[in-house]
Scaffold this motif. Structure first.
Motif, PDB file in Angstrom:
ATOM      1  N   TYR A   3      -6.943   6.030   3.989  1.00 38.42           N
ATOM      2  CA  TYR A   3      -5.902   5.852   2.967  1.00 38.42           C
ATOM      3  C   TYR A   3      -6.055   6.788   1.760  1.00 38.42           C
ATOM      4  O   TYR A   3      -5.090   7.447   1.354  1.00 38.42           O
ATOM      5  CB  TYR A   3      -5.912   4.393   2.507  1.00 38.42           C
ATOM      6  CG  TYR A   3      -4.857   4.026   1.491  1.00 38.42           C
ATOM      7  CD1 TYR A   3      -3.532   3.852   1.872  1.00 38.42           C
ATOM      8  CD2 TYR A   3      -5.188   3.834   0.144  1.00 38.42           C
ATOM      9  CE1 TYR A   3      -2.560   3.499   0.950  1.00 38.42           C
ATOM     10  CE2 TYR A   3      -4.221   3.472  -0.783  1.00 38.42           C
ATOM     11  CZ  TYR A   3      -2.910   3.312  -0.373  1.00 38.42           C
ATOM     12  OH  TYR A   3      -1.959   2.962  -1.298  1.00 38.42           O
ATOM     13  N   TYR A   6       0.060   7.320   8.565  1.00 39.42           N
ATOM     14  CA  TYR A   6       0.475   7.751   7.227  1.00 39.42           C
ATOM     15  C   TYR A   6       1.437   8.926   7.324  1.00 39.42           C
ATOM     16  O   TYR A   6       1.170   9.903   8.025  1.00 39.42           O
ATOM     17  CB  TYR A   6      -0.758   8.169   6.406  1.00 39.42           C
ATOM     18  CG  TYR A   6      -1.785   7.076   6.254  1.00 39.42           C
ATOM     19  CD1 TYR A   6      -1.486   5.917   5.545  1.00 39.42           C
ATOM     20  CD2 TYR A   6      -3.050   7.189   6.827  1.00 39.42           C
ATOM     21  CE1 TYR A   6      -2.421   4.891   5.406  1.00 39.42           C
ATOM     22  CE2 TYR A   6      -3.993   6.180   6.697  1.00 39.42           C
ATOM     23  CZ  TYR A   6      -3.680   5.039   5.994  1.00 39.42           C
ATOM     24  OH  TYR A   6      -4.602   4.031   5.854  1.00 39.42           O
ATOM     25  N   ALA A  49       2.357   3.578   4.373  1.00 36.48           N
ATOM     26  CA  ALA A  49       0.981   3.275   4.790  1.00 36.48           C
ATOM     27  C   ALA A  49       0.947   1.961   5.561  1.00 36.48           C
ATOM     28  O   ALA A  49      -0.119   1.404   5.793  1.00 36.48           O
ATOM     29  CB  ALA A  49       0.094   3.185   3.554  1.00 36.48           C
ATOM     30  N   LYS A  87      -3.414   9.695   0.688  1.00 38.91           N
ATOM     31  CA  LYS A  87      -2.748   9.698  -0.616  1.00 38.91           C
ATOM     32  C   LYS A  87      -2.845  11.084  -1.269  1.00 38.91           C
ATOM     33  O   LYS A  87      -1.851  11.616  -1.772  1.00 38.91           O
ATOM     34  CB  LYS A  87      -3.386   8.641  -1.518  1.00 38.91           C
ATOM     35  CG  LYS A  87      -2.725   8.538  -2.878  1.00 38.91           C
ATOM     36  CD  LYS A  87      -3.422   7.546  -3.786  1.00 38.91           C
ATOM     37  CE  LYS A  87      -2.803   7.579  -5.176  1.00 38.91           C
ATOM     38  NZ  LYS A  87      -3.483   6.675  -6.103  1.00 38.91           N
ATOM     39  N   MET A 140       0.829  -1.218   0.000  1.00 38.42           N
ATOM     40  CA  MET A 140       0.000   0.000   0.000  1.00 38.42           C
ATOM     41  C   MET A 140       0.866   1.273   0.000  1.00 38.42           C
ATOM     42  O   MET A 140       0.357   2.365  -0.226  1.00 38.42           O
ATOM     43  CB  MET A 140      -0.900   0.036   1.246  1.00 38.42           C
ATOM     44  CG  MET A 140      -1.776  -1.178   1.439  1.00 38.42           C
ATOM     45  SD  MET A 140      -3.176  -1.192   0.313  1.00 38.42           S
ATOM     46  CE  MET A 140      -4.287  -0.051   1.131  1.00 38.42           C
TER      47      MET A 140
END
Length: 262
Positions: free
Chosen positions: A99, A147, A129, A103, A44
């Motif tokens: 997530y 993150y 991640a 990003k 990821m």
């Protein structure tokens, strides 16, 4: 209520020790003690920029060979690499959709890093991640990942090389002989004089100004609900591991305090 802080900090590395950080950033280690890395989640991680098969040192050697950057005037053990770490509390991403949101956030943070260093001077940029925030995972009862973004860049400044007084042609003496892209952390991040409301100038650490610019850049890009990282914070002087250990310890003591209240 939870206060979220945006943090941008820089750790400098010489050639000799960059490999250790590289193994962590690029996930080249076999094991990750103390880092809470969940290897089942490593796929990821997102590379916004990659060195490919080259190590950071091999990539730097290639740039020097090509004449793209210069190590002229630097000592053997000089700090050649800047590792920038962009970070906000895990809760911030948890509250904004996890997530996918992280990003978008770090893709924007990477554009900020490009603005600071120049895209050509960035070797690697990877969003992690796969590091579990153990305290929050326990508290919320489901895996919560921390993150954050690692950017490895070369602190390059443009330097004019002048013809010396010994030059045979008097007309050339003192004029620009060539312009080199010199690696120099101290010149890239020299403290700056900043005027206050009264116009009085104060010498401000460049890292502090970096925090300001990062905070503003992210706000301008539409990311909100966080505050600027503490001014004069010592976080920039801690290694990644020390910083994470410190944060985990703080989170755990917070949880213990909450549990005792109940």
């Amino acid at each position: 209520s939870q206060r979220n802080f945006s943090v941008a900090r820089i750790i400098q590395h010489p050639r000799a020790s960059i490999g250790q950080s590289e193994r962590h950033i690029e996930r080249k280690n076999e094991t990750y003690e103390n880092m809470n890395v969940d290897l089942s989640h490593t796929s990821m991680n997102i590379h916004f920029k990659s060195c490919g098969d080259l190590t950071y040192n091999a990539h730097l050697d290639k740039l020097v060979e090509d004449g793209t950057v210069s190590l002229r005037g630097l000592k053997k053990d000089a700090k050649l690499y800047d590792e920038m770490i962009f970070d906000v509390n895990s809760v911030y991403f948890e509250e904004h959709g996890g997530y996918g949101f992280a990003k978008r956030f770090y893709e924007t943070a990477y554009r900020f890093a490009q603005q600071e260093y120049g895209e050509q001077n960035i070797l690697s940029a990877v969003m992690h991640a796969d590091e579990l925030n153990t305290a929050l995972t326990e508290k919320l009862g489901h895996p919560v990942y921390h993150y954050h973004l690692h950017v490895v860049a070369l602190p390059v400044v443009e330097k004019q090389i002048l013809w010396s007084k010994r030059c045979k042609d008097p007309a050339l003496r003192g004029t620009v002989k060539e312009v080199i892209q010199q690696i120099s952390h101290s010149k890239k991040w020299a403290s700056q004089k900043v005027p206050d409301e009264t116009g009085t100038e104060h010498l401000i650490k460049s890292y502090s100004l970096l925090q300001d610019r990062f905070f503003q850049y992210m706000r301008d890009a539409g990311f909100e609900d966080f505050e600027r990282g503490e001014r004069g914070s010592t976080a920039e002087h801690l290694s990644v591991l020390e910083f994470k250990t410190k944060k985990e310890t703080e989170r755990l003591s917070e949880l213990v305090a909450q549990a005792e209240k109940q």
